[in-house]
Enzyme design. Structure first.
Site, short mmCIF file in Angstrom:
data_model
loop_
_atom_site.label_atom_id
_atom_site.label_comp_id
_atom_site.label_asym_id
_atom_site.label_seq_id
_atom_site.Cartn_x
_atom_site.Cartn_y
_atom_site.Cartn_z
N GLU A 171 -1.92 -9.14 3.18
CA GLU A 171 -1.86 -9.71 4.54
C GLU A 171 -3.25 -10.01 5.12
O GLU A 171 -3.38 -10.85 5.99
CB GLU A 171 -1.09 -8.77 5.49
CG GLU A 171 -1.77 -7.45 5.86
CD GLU A 171 -1.49 -6.32 4.88
OE1 GLU A 171 -1.14 -6.61 3.72
OE2 GLU A 171 -1.63 -5.15 5.27
N CYS A 205 0.84 -1.20 0.00
CA CYS A 205 0.00 0.00 0.00
C CYS A 205 0.87 1.25 0.00
O CYS A 205 1.52 1.52 -1.01
CB CYS A 205 -1.00 -0.05 1.14
SG CYS A 205 -2.45 0.95 0.76
N HIS A 233 -3.67 -5.01 0.13
CA HIS A 233 -3.07 -5.58 1.34
C HIS A 233 -3.20 -7.10 1.32
O HIS A 233 -4.22 -7.64 1.78
CB HIS A 233 -3.81 -5.06 2.58
CG HIS A 233 -3.64 -3.61 2.85
ND1 HIS A 233 -2.76 -3.15 3.80
CD2 HIS A 233 -4.22 -2.53 2.31
CE1 HIS A 233 -2.82 -1.82 3.84
NE2 HIS A 233 -3.70 -1.42 2.94
N1 GLN Z 1 -2.00 6.70 2.50
C1 GLN Z 1 -2.10 5.90 1.32
C2 GLN Z 1 -3.44 6.06 0.63
O1 GLN Z 1 -4.40 6.46 1.24
C3 GLN Z 1 -1.82 4.45 1.63
C4 GLN Z 1 -2.81 3.83 2.56
C5 GLN Z 1 -2.33 2.53 3.17
O2 GLN Z 1 -1.13 2.26 3.24
N2 GLN Z 1 -3.26 1.75 3.69
O3 GLN Z 1 -3.56 5.78 -0.53
#
Ligand code: GLN
Length: 540
Positions: A510, A382, A508
């Protein structure tokens, strides 16, 4: 079979592991062939934990249907292999919102709206919602917080009412703490007695007590607790600290927790649970001799629970690769050019963590440059993937001011930008791109090879995305966009082919990794890390 409702409450202190006990019970009942779900009721006013920062609440877990949920739902999925949804996590905020909406619609027909019966009815409706689908034999409900908290009173009152309504289709498990007083060399049962008394005062007699303890609790002591607490002696179970949470189902089974629940809810105890696949995992865990060392670069390294699902995914992947996991937390704010080598050189692989905001971001760039140049297996998740893109733009594409508009709204090179659909939103709660979305992978990519397929679906939680205007420039210079959403073209996976393993995912992975079904990308990353370790640190 009629749906059985199991309630798990906690006493004495919080953080005793109600989530692990609930998950372990679910695990055992599933291994006996029952259909089980676990849900959590959280007594806080937030609608969901999505707006809470990790210092307040640890990791925010995300369900396939896009609910930002308590991290215990992660345990439920990892232990049961069954996906949870929005219905599996309800807060006081959600309950009140729904009651107030009904009041505004006039549904209460002029009645005074009160905690009892209106709030408790709404809680009970939610407790039974999953059971009423007919899909489950057992619904295990974990009540967050500790008995005696002002905030959990309406939930406890609802459990009391449900106990009456459900009769034999209900069982209450109370988890307490038995402290060891080192100076006196004694375990103390008094807090447990008090906590059960508190439960009895609000009209609930627990059927089973699970005692968290650091030392073995003697039969004599269990008898004493049983006597004081109105519980059968065999229904007093100890939950001693174990090296891994994944051993808890076995420990609970040894003391017949699953059998006790079946008996209490009038279900015939026919056979033993089939624990073979689970035991296979535990055997691998015990047999692993060598270690794989992974560094996690993030800003919440002092918080045990902030990256819970990543830690567990890495652990599962290491175990399936017959390795012990050594996870080194690296504080991103402290990574600088003059210390990065020292911080990263002994690792076998590096994870660049998800996150929000500017703090700690520069350290992630320094770490990523080192990782890219030293060709160590690197996994960006992410925000970690977004950092991979930004670092590459700055260092390889020669765009020194490249950034995400999250960190610098004025950047001339917005290689990561706010998603179009996000631009009109002002509310923060529940408005990110959330939940599972499809992703098509380039068949030649590391990711496709790891998954063994080109069509996958993984969970998301973000507002910003790779800016497709720059795609050609990146691909020409060697960073490929190998995973995209088939309907929007949104970039989900980037890689640098030719590197040992350099993969960033906007999603994600995970959240979908479980003990019996570990995530393929984590498995492949650990495999690459082991290989790299052998090449680079052959002596160890
Ligand atoms: N801050 C980034 C976004 O909003 C990544 C978010 C995250 O790592 N969950 O796109």
């Amino acid at each position: 079979m009629e749906t059985k409702y199991i309630f798990v409450t906690g006493g004495v202190v919080s953080s005793l592991g109600k989530g692990i006990i609930s998950s372990s019970l679910a695990n055992l009942l599933i291994a006996r062939g029952y259909r089980v779900t676990v849900q959590k009721f959280d007594p806080y006013i937030n609608i969901d934990p999505g707006t809470l920062n990790p210092y307040e609440h640890g990791e925010c877990y995300v369900t396939v249907d896009g609910h930002e949920a308590d991290l215990d739902l992660g345990h439920y999925e990892r232990f049961t292999n069954i996906q949870t949804t929005r219905a599996n996590n309800v807060t006081t905020g959600r309950i009140y919102q729904s009651v107030i909406d009904k009041e505004r619609r006039g549904d209460y027909l002029g009645k005074t709206v009160q905690i009892v019966p209106h709030i408790t009815d709404e809680i009970k409706r939610n407790v039974k919602a999953l059971g009423n689908t007919g899909k489950f034999d057992f619904v295990i409900t974990e009540i967050g917080g500790t008995v005696g908290d002002i905030e959990s009173l309406p939930f406890i009152e609802s459990v009391r009412q449900l106990r009456w309504e459900l009769g034999n289709n209900c069982c209450c498990i109370h988890l307490t703490y038995v402290p060891y007083i080192a100076a006196a060399k004694e375990l103390k049962t008094k807090p447990t007695q008090h906590s059960v008394k508190q439960l009895q005062e609000v009209g609930i007699q627990p059927d089973i007590l699970v005692l968290r303890t650091e030392k073995h609790i003697s039969t004599e002591m269990r008898r004493k607790i049983a006597l004081f607490c109105n519980v059968a002696p065999e229904a007093v179970i100890q939950s001693m600290d174990v090296p891994s949470i994944y051993m808890v189902p076995i420990k609970m089974h040894e003391q017949h927790l699953d059998e006790l629940v079946l008996k209490k809810t009038n279900v015939p105890v026919e056979s033993e649970p089939d624990m073979k696949p689970w035991l296979n995992f535990l055997d691998r865990m015990a047999a692993a001799e060598h270690t794989v060392t992974i560094g996690l670069v993030g800003k919440y390294v002092e918080l045990q629970d902030a990256y819970k699902s990543i830690n567990e995914s890495l652990f599962q992947a290491a175990t399936y690769n017959n390795r012990k996991l050594k996870l080194v937390f690296i504080h991103s704010e402290k990574v600088k050019e003059d210390n990065v080598d020292e911080k990263l050189r002994d690792l076998d692989g590096v994870i660049i963590a998800p996150g929000f905001g500017q703090r700690g971001i520069d350290g992630k760039f320094v770490a990523l440059k080192w990782c890219r140049e030293h060709d160590i297996p690197t996994f960006g998740i992410c925000l970690g993937m977004q950092c991979m893109v930004i670092e590459f733009a700055r260092d390889v594409l020669g765009l020194p001011e490249a950034n995400s508009t999250e960190m610098d709204p004025q950047t001339p090179d917005n290689v990561i930008d706010l998603m179009e659909e996000q631009k009109s939103l002002s509310d923060k709660g529940g408005t990110m791109r959330l939940g599972a979305f499809d992703c098509h992978l380039d068949p030649n990519s590391t990711a496709a090879k790891a998954y063994g397929t080109t069509e996958i679906s993984e969970r998301h939680r973000h507002r910003f995305e790779f800016n497709n205007d720059y795609r050609e420039q990146f691909e020409k210079a060697g960073m490929k966009c190998v995973g995209t959403n088939p309907s929007t073209g949104l970039v989900e996976v980037v890689e640098i082919p030719g590197k040992r393993w350099f993969v960033g995912t906007q999603y994600h992975p995970e959240y979908s990794s479980t003990v019996l079904r570990p995530n393929p990308l984590f498995l492949d990353f650990i495999k690459a890390a082991i290989k790299y370790g052998k090449e680079v640190h052959p002596a160890e």
